[in-house]
Design a protein around this motif. Structure first.
Motif, PDB file in Angstrom:
ATOM      1  N   LEU A 139      24.166 -10.761  -4.154  1.00  0.00           N
ATOM      2  CA  LEU A 139      23.251 -10.184  -4.188  1.00  0.00           C
ATOM      3  C   LEU A 139      21.785 -11.202  -4.398  1.00  0.00           C
ATOM      4  CD1 LEU A 139      21.279  -7.652  -4.390  1.00  0.00           C
ATOM      5  CD2 LEU A 139      21.767  -7.578  -6.617  1.00  0.00           C
ATOM      6  N   ASP A 140      21.097 -11.195  -3.536  1.00  0.00           N
ATOM      7  CA  ASP A 140      19.783 -12.059  -3.575  1.00  0.00           C
ATOM      8  C   ASP A 140      18.663 -11.077  -4.396  1.00  0.00           C
ATOM      9  OD1 ASP A 140      17.677 -13.720  -3.529  1.00  0.00           O
ATOM     10  OD2 ASP A 140      17.803 -14.224  -1.281  1.00  0.00           O
ATOM     11  N   VAL A 141      18.256 -11.452  -5.513  1.00  0.00           N
ATOM     12  CA  VAL A 141      17.152 -10.803  -5.996  1.00  0.00           C
ATOM     13  C   VAL A 141      15.887 -11.194  -5.695  1.00  0.00           C
ATOM     14  CG1 VAL A 141      16.135 -10.107  -8.391  1.00  0.00           C
ATOM     15  CG2 VAL A 141      18.789  -9.716  -8.016  1.00  0.00           C
ATOM     16  N   GLY A 142      15.083 -10.795  -5.019  1.00  0.00           N
ATOM     17  CA  GLY A 142      13.709 -11.373  -4.455  1.00  0.00           C
ATOM     18  C   GLY A 142      14.010 -12.152  -3.378  1.00  0.00           C
ATOM     19  N   CYS A 143      14.616 -11.517  -2.429  1.00  0.00           N
ATOM     20  CA  CYS A 143      14.915 -12.271  -1.131  1.00  0.00           C
ATOM     21  C   CYS A 143      13.916 -12.760  -0.205  1.00  0.00           C
ATOM     22  CB  CYS A 143      16.070 -11.437  -0.535  1.00  0.00           C
ATOM     23  SG  CYS A 143      15.270  -9.811   0.130  1.00  0.00           S
ATOM     24  N   GLY A 144      12.821 -12.040  -0.602  1.00  0.00           N
ATOM     25  CA  GLY A 144      11.788 -12.768   0.371  1.00  0.00           C
ATOM     26  C   GLY A 144      11.822 -12.276   2.010  1.00  0.00           C
ATOM     27  N   THR A 145      11.970 -13.252   2.800  1.00  0.00           N
ATOM     28  CA  THR A 145      12.104 -13.108   4.249  1.00  0.00           C
ATOM     29  C   THR A 145      13.319 -13.275   4.797  1.00  0.00           C
ATOM     30  OG1 THR A 145      11.764 -15.394   4.787  1.00  0.00           O
ATOM     31  CG2 THR A 145       9.780 -13.823   4.653  1.00  0.00           C
ATOM     32  N   GLY A 146      14.471 -13.128   3.482  1.00  0.00           N
ATOM     33  CA  GLY A 146      15.826 -12.881   3.928  1.00  0.00           C
ATOM     34  C   GLY A 146      16.563 -14.233   4.393  1.00  0.00           C
ATOM     35  N   VAL A 147      15.940 -15.388   4.243  1.00  0.00           N
ATOM     36  CA  VAL A 147      16.589 -16.551   4.917  1.00  0.00           C
ATOM     37  C   VAL A 147      18.138 -16.750   3.926  1.00  0.00           C
ATOM     38  CG1 VAL A 147      16.415 -19.267   4.771  1.00  0.00           C
ATOM     39  CG2 VAL A 147      14.478 -17.567   5.459  1.00  0.00           C
TER      40      VAL A 147
ATOM     41  N   SER B 256      18.625 -15.334  -8.085  1.00  0.00           N
ATOM     42  CA  SER B 256      17.384 -15.309  -8.148  1.00  0.00           C
ATOM     43  C   SER B 256      16.719 -16.434  -7.817  1.00  0.00           C
ATOM     44  CB  SER B 256      16.850 -14.320  -9.078  1.00  0.00           C
ATOM     45  OG  SER B 256      15.388 -13.796  -8.880  1.00  0.00           O
ATOM     46  N   LEU B 257      16.042 -16.759  -6.674  1.00  0.00           N
ATOM     47  CA  LEU B 257      15.420 -18.198  -6.453  1.00  0.00           C
ATOM     48  C   LEU B 257      13.932 -18.019  -6.551  1.00  0.00           C
ATOM     49  CD1 LEU B 257      17.770 -19.502  -3.566  1.00  0.00           C
ATOM     50  CD2 LEU B 257      18.055 -19.581  -6.069  1.00  0.00           C
ATOM     51  N   SER B 258      13.296 -19.264  -6.259  1.00  0.00           N
ATOM     52  CA  SER B 258      11.754 -19.263  -6.252  1.00  0.00           C
ATOM     53  C   SER B 258      11.152 -18.878  -7.237  1.00  0.00           C
ATOM     54  CB  SER B 258      11.395 -18.859  -4.814  1.00  0.00           C
ATOM     55  OG  SER B 258      12.191 -19.432  -3.824  1.00  0.00           O
ATOM     56  N   TRP B 259      11.683 -18.738  -8.427  1.00  0.00           N
ATOM     57  CA  TRP B 259      11.061 -18.220  -9.632  1.00  0.00           C
ATOM     58  C   TRP B 259      10.405 -16.932  -9.626  1.00  0.00           C
ATOM     59  CZ3 TRP B 259       6.650 -22.746 -10.279  1.00  0.00           C
ATOM     60  CH2 TRP B 259       7.253 -24.027 -10.372  1.00  0.00           C
ATOM     61  N   CYS B 260      11.282 -16.206  -8.858  1.00  0.00           N
ATOM     62  CA  CYS B 260      10.950 -14.755  -8.993  1.00  0.00           C
ATOM     63  C   CYS B 260      10.886 -14.037 -10.323  1.00  0.00           C
ATOM     64  CB  CYS B 260      12.015 -13.841  -8.050  1.00  0.00           C
ATOM     65  SG  CYS B 260      11.845 -14.424  -6.330  1.00  0.00           S
ATOM     66  N   VAL B 261      11.785 -14.541 -11.327  1.00  0.00           N
ATOM     67  CA  VAL B 261      11.929 -13.815 -12.547  1.00  0.00           C
ATOM     68  C   VAL B 261      10.686 -14.010 -13.325  1.00  0.00           C
ATOM     69  CG1 VAL B 261      14.505 -14.070 -12.687  1.00  0.00           C
ATOM     70  CG2 VAL B 261      13.019 -15.973 -13.718  1.00  0.00           C
ATOM     71  N   HIS B 262       9.899 -15.064 -13.049  1.00  0.00           N
ATOM     72  CA  HIS B 262       8.556 -15.024 -13.846  1.00  0.00           C
ATOM     73  C   HIS B 262       7.624 -13.961 -13.488  1.00  0.00           C
ATOM     74  CE1 HIS B 262      10.199 -18.668 -15.106  1.00  0.00           C
ATOM     75  NE2 HIS B 262      10.067 -19.324 -13.914  1.00  0.00           N
TER      76      HIS B 262
ATOM     77  N   LEU C 184      19.605 -18.468 -11.723  1.00  0.00           N
ATOM     78  CA  LEU C 184      18.286 -18.302 -11.716  1.00  0.00           C
ATOM     79  C   LEU C 184      17.542 -19.461 -11.532  1.00  0.00           C
ATOM     80  CD1 LEU C 184      18.028 -15.862 -14.962  1.00  0.00           C
ATOM     81  CD2 LEU C 184      18.336 -15.215 -12.593  1.00  0.00           C
ATOM     82  N   GLN C 185      16.879 -19.424 -10.477  1.00  0.00           N
ATOM     83  CA  GLN C 185      16.037 -20.731 -10.228  1.00  0.00           C
ATOM     84  C   GLN C 185      14.554 -20.538 -10.993  1.00  0.00           C
ATOM     85  OE1 GLN C 185      14.754 -21.680  -6.275  1.00  0.00           O
ATOM     86  NE2 GLN C 185      14.742 -23.647  -6.588  1.00  0.00           N
ATOM     87  N   VAL C 186      14.293 -21.402 -12.128  1.00  0.00           N
ATOM     88  CA  VAL C 186      13.100 -21.009 -12.799  1.00  0.00           C
ATOM     89  C   VAL C 186      12.090 -22.175 -13.049  1.00  0.00           C
ATOM     90  CG1 VAL C 186      14.366 -19.357 -14.040  1.00  0.00           C
ATOM     91  CG2 VAL C 186      14.263 -21.518 -15.094  1.00  0.00           C
ATOM     92  N   ALA C 187      11.059 -22.171 -13.448  1.00  0.00           N
ATOM     93  CA  ALA C 187      10.158 -22.944 -13.732  1.00  0.00           C
ATOM     94  C   ALA C 187       9.997 -23.451 -15.317  1.00  0.00           C
ATOM     95  CB  ALA C 187       8.553 -22.484 -13.611  1.00  0.00           C
ATOM     96  N   HIS C 188      10.143 -24.739 -15.417  1.00  0.00           N
ATOM     97  CA  HIS C 188      10.118 -25.142 -17.154  1.00  0.00           C
ATOM     98  C   HIS C 188       8.620 -25.808 -16.937  1.00  0.00           C
ATOM     99  CE1 HIS C 188      11.281 -26.409 -20.683  1.00  0.00           C
ATOM    100  NE2 HIS C 188      11.046 -27.326 -20.974  1.00  0.00           N
ATOM    101  N   GLY C 189       7.667 -24.940 -17.560  1.00  0.00           N
ATOM    102  CA  GLY C 189       6.430 -25.439 -17.553  1.00  0.00           C
ATOM    103  C   GLY C 189       5.957 -26.830 -18.206  1.00  0.00           C
TER     104      GLY C 189
END
Length: 246
Positions: free
Chosen positions: A42-50, A103-109, A136-141
């Protein structure tokens, strides 16, 4: 909804081409391979489906959802309709269904605060089978530079550097764990452009790792990059864990 994901969704694969994040996608596919062919992803925040498309081609039972109907419209141009749907991650309600949730591209933020993110990660835990993997791909500010950066890509008519996306990430003066993300898009050949600011909440990998443990995950780690190296100096990291098997 932000223009980046909404009225300009049709431009997303131009300023962020499908192979832009191929290393991140390779990481996901390698983790999915642990569960064998046909693994449920499951891709959460899948965007354009790539990523969903790549996972299906690799032999996995991959699906995804996104909060933006515009992004899902783009995704359905490359995928069968049932593979992707419109949904908020905060409303995920499946149980014991997937081998791997990503969930990639920082969606969880885009969760509004720690409480909402905690609840969302708990829902991800429930959607996995025992022993299933979360990524989860996330930002570390604290590790992100504040200067502007720019991506330049080929435009719709084939012109080099026609499409440009500038971006920067700055600490939010009102919240210690938040970032202000500034985006500036321009296509020279069409004259289309926008500027907007997104608030990225809970932009701290250590906090997210703790929330992941609290949600019932074991073997929680922070990876500095797609290489799975130990967390050090990156501002773009991965938090991963395995659903506890009771």
């Amino acid at each position: 909804m932000h223009k980046l994901f909404d009225s300009f969704a049709g431009w997303y694969d131009f300023h962020t081409p499908p192979d832009h994040y191929f290393r991140d996608h390779e990481l996901v596919l390698s983790l999915a391979a642990h569960f064998g062919q046909g693994a449920r992803l499951l891709d959460v925040g899948c965007g354009t489906g790539v990523l969903v498309e790549k996972a299906q081609v690799a032999g996995f039972d991959a699906v995804g959802f996104d909060a933006s109907a515009y992004m899902i419209d783009v995704a359905r141009k490359r995928l069968r309709e049932s593979s992707v749907w419109v949904q908020r991650m905060q409303d995920l309600a499946t149980r014991d269904c997937y081998d791997i949730v990503v969930s990639l591209s920082w969606c969880v933020h885009y969760c509004r605060n720690v409480g909402e993110l905690r609840a969302t990660i708990a829902r991800m835990n429930e959607s996995l089978v025992p022993g299933g993997r979360l990524l989860l791909q996330v930002a570390h500010g604290p590790n992100l530079p504040a200067e502007w950066a720019e991506d330049r890509e080929i435009g719709p008519t084939g012109l080099a550097d026609d499409v440009r996306l500038r971006f920067r990430f700055q600490s939010d003066a009102t919240r210690a764990d938040a970032l202000s993300a500034n985006y500036a898009f321009n296509c020279a050949s069409t004259g289309e452009s926008f500027n907007e600011t997104h608030q990225l909440n809970v932009a701290n990998a250590n906090i997210i790792a703790e929330l992941t443990r609290d949600a019932g995950f074991d073997y929680v780690e922070i990876w500095n990059s797609w290489r799975r190296d130990a967390f050090a100096d990156s501002g773009n990291v991965f938090v991963t864990g395995v659903r506890r098997a009771y």
